[in-house]
Design an enzyme around this catalytic site. Structure first.
Site, short mmCIF file in Angstrom:
data_model
loop_
_atom_site.label_atom_id
_atom_site.label_comp_id
_atom_site.label_asym_id
_atom_site.label_seq_id
_atom_site.Cartn_x
_atom_site.Cartn_y
_atom_site.Cartn_z
N GLU A 337 0.81 -1.21 0.07
CA GLU A 337 0.09 -0.04 -0.36
C GLU A 337 0.72 1.41 0.03
O GLU A 337 0.68 2.22 0.79
CB GLU A 337 -1.05 -0.16 1.16
CG GLU A 337 -1.83 -1.20 1.02
CD GLU A 337 -2.71 -1.18 2.40
OE1 GLU A 337 -3.88 -1.27 2.35
OE2 GLU A 337 -2.12 -0.91 3.55
C1 NGO Z 1 -3.93 -4.67 4.88
C2 NGO Z 1 -2.93 -3.60 5.17
C3 NGO Z 1 -2.74 -3.16 6.67
C4 NGO Z 1 -4.10 -3.22 7.28
C5 NGO Z 1 -4.65 -4.68 6.97
C6 NGO Z 1 -6.24 -4.76 7.68
C7 NGO Z 1 -1.83 -5.28 4.38
C8 NGO Z 1 -0.74 -6.23 3.96
N1 NGO Z 1 -1.63 -3.94 4.60
O1 NGO Z 1 -3.09 -5.95 4.81
O2 NGO Z 1 -2.10 -2.26 6.71
O3 NGO Z 1 -4.00 -3.36 8.84
O4 NGO Z 1 -4.97 -4.68 5.79
O5 NGO Z 1 -6.79 -5.89 7.64
#
Ligand code: NGO
Length: 531
Positions: A337
């Site tokens: 992300e």
């Molecule tokens: C995503 C995000 C995290 C969140 C999570 C919540 C990943 C790998 N990045 O997973 O920052 O906490 O969802 O479910």
């Protein structure tokens, strides 16, 4: 005669296991489980088990002696002492530990020539004279002990079912992740989780040590990260951080239970806590405020020509100190992300981060978004997609896998322990949908990305992440993890042929009293026949 499905699945691998018709799929959901024969109770299911006649086997008695082999290494002795401690607690017997290799009592032995048992396998035999646990490695012996603990009737002594179990894991990497960044949890909580996981043969604890909301590990060369960047968490709590000494104590504690700690510093996104701690890391030279909400994707380390140098020095010093604290091979560098980092900057940053990990003699792990940039030789990718993930994204992961990058599978709609079970669940998120206990268990890691062209041989293993945006207490943490994390343990260890929801939910039900005895506040899923 129709073989009940429970037994049919087990019989694929087990000759001569005694199956009774009582636990076929006729059992009503919600009805208490009939008591299963001991070998069929094991969770995770063993690779092979051959039960002798019911009622035969070794009877544990007050005078039972535990023998730690003849050329007893420190580790065999340790395993014997730990077993004695645990069995004493449940039986009240004195259970002396002595050196020696007579098959009389409970015998633990390392056989370095038992190549067929691999790095983590073991053999357990039980007859009237003895229970003998054999492994090639201390890890294997540890897992033999975990199996024996499940075979000893919960209350007091009794008979350890006669027969032989020969067991090895399906996957080398069987992990759980704990996010201590969104809400801070002390090292003691992580140790408690290690104990809970290790008894089900989970062998990795991934700790998510930094995110927008907090930095949780002391770094000597950048002390404000923990001191200032660690003093917040989601909401209004005080946050906190682990000192290096505390972190080392977790690593040691976990290693004694054959669990390896995999530390993660998430970069270049998810870095607001670091950016808030040091103005010089920001492109405009100004430190943002600390952040206590639950949005993602807004922060990035700076990659301008002018700032690259300090950014690279930062990751070099942080990863250097982290490597120094990490005996295991892996450093996790995040990479998910990074919505506020341009694609070219992201690729260049991740190149540098992987180079830095290699410079410190470690192997990088990154979330699977790295597949869209340049995973370096040896880098492991952690897949967290869902059924809705695009074919193109899966294709990139498959290409990486085919060119030699091992995969850790953490599909969010199966293994994210922060997803609510259903609409009645208090804590938790729902972005990947509800994840009831059955859904968490009922899929095949080996074939999961097979449609995209990933062979089972590319799957290093599985991991269940527990993100803590909505989870602030031990009770909530355990409620979300248990019992789903036992499904993770089962998927990671048990042979594919043992996969069967009807049989699994009965074995799971048998773990209820054990979890209760350990004070675990687990979710009593309505479709599991808890006794
Ligand atoms: C995503 C995000 C995290 C969140 C999570 C919540 C990943 C790998 N990045 O997973 O920052 O906490 O969802 O479910």
């Amino acid at each position: 005669m129709r073989v009940p499905r429970t037994c049919a699945a087990l019989l694929v691998l087990m000759t001569a296991v005694s199956c009774t018709a009582a636990h076929g799929d006729d059992a009503k959901p919600g009805a208490p489980a009939p008591v299963l024969p001991a070998f069929q109770r094991l969770l995770p299911a063993p690779e092979r088990a051959r039960a002798a006649a019911p009622g035969t086997g070794y009877r544990l008695e007050p005078g039972t002696v535990i023998r730690a082999g003849s050329a007893s290494s420190g580790e065999t002795r340790e395993a014997a002492e730990r077993l004695a401690e645990q069995l004493r607690a449940s039986s009240g017997y004195s259970l002396m530990v002595v050196d020696g290799d007579q098959a009389n009592g409970i015998l633990l032995r390392i056989d370095e020539d038992a190549a067929e048992l691999g790095d983590e396998g073991y053999e357990l035999t039980s007859n009237a004279a003895a229970v003998t646990l054999t492994a090639r490695t201390p890890a294997g012996l540890f897992y033999a002990v975990q199996t024996l603990r499940q075979l000893v009737p919960a209350a007091g002594g009794g008979i350890v079912q006669g027969g032989t179990i020969t067991d090895r894991p399906r996957f080398a990497y069987r992990g759980a992740m704990l996010d201590v960044a969104r809400h801070f949890f002390p090292v003691g909580q992580a140790k408690r989780y290690v104990d809970q996981l290790a008894q089900y043969k989970v062998n990795k604890l991934h700790v998510h040590l930094s995110d927008d909301q907090g930095w949780r590990l002391a770094i000597d060369s950048w002390p404000r990260l923990a001191e200032y960047g660690g003093a917040t968490e989601v909401g209004t709590g005080p946050g906190g951080y682990w000192s290096k000494e505390e972190y080392r104590s977790l690593v040691t504690y976990a290693a004694e239970r054959h669990v390896e700690v995999v530390p993660e510093i998430d970069m270049p996104g998810h870095t607001n806590a670091a950016l808030a701690s040091y103005a010089e890391l920001n492109c405009d030279g100004k430190a943002p405020k600390r952040y206590t909400g639950i949005r993602v994707g807004f922060s990035s380390l700076c990659m301008t020509e002018q700032k690259k140098e300090v950014t690279y020095r930062f990751i070099d010093e942080v990863l250097g100190e982290l490597a120094e604290l990490t005996p295991g091979p892996y450093l996790h560098i995040g990479g998910d992300e990074a919505h506020s980092t341009g694609a070219a900057d992201y690729a260049a940053f991740m190149d540098q981060a992987q180079k830095t990990v290699a410079k410190y003699g470690k192997t990088a792990v990154a979330w699977h978004q790295l597949a869209a940039a340049r995973p370096a030789d040896g880098t492991v990718l952690q897949y967290w997609g869902t059924a809705a993930t695009s074919a193109a994204e899966k294709g990139r992961v498959a290409d990486a896998a085919k060119s030699g990058h091992p995969l850790i599978l953490s599909p969010a709609d199966r293994l994210y322990l922060d997803m609510k079970y259903d609409l009645t669940t208090g804590p938790g998120l729902t972005w990947a949908g509800y994840v009831p206990v059955k859904k968490a268990y009922d899929w095949d890691p080996g074939g999961y990305l097979g449609g995209a062209g990933v062979p089972e041989s590319a799957v290093l293993g599985v991991e269940a992440p527990l993100w803590t945006e909505t989870i602030a207490t031990r009770a909530d943490l355990e409620f979300m993890a248990f019992p789903r994390v036992l499904g993770l343990a089962e998927l990671g260890w048990a042979p594919k042929g043992a996969h069967d929801w009807t049989a699994y939910r009965q074995r799971l039900a048998e773990q209820g009293p054990r979890l209760d005895a350990q004070g675990v506040t687990f979710y009593r899923a309505p479709d599991v026949p808890w006794s």
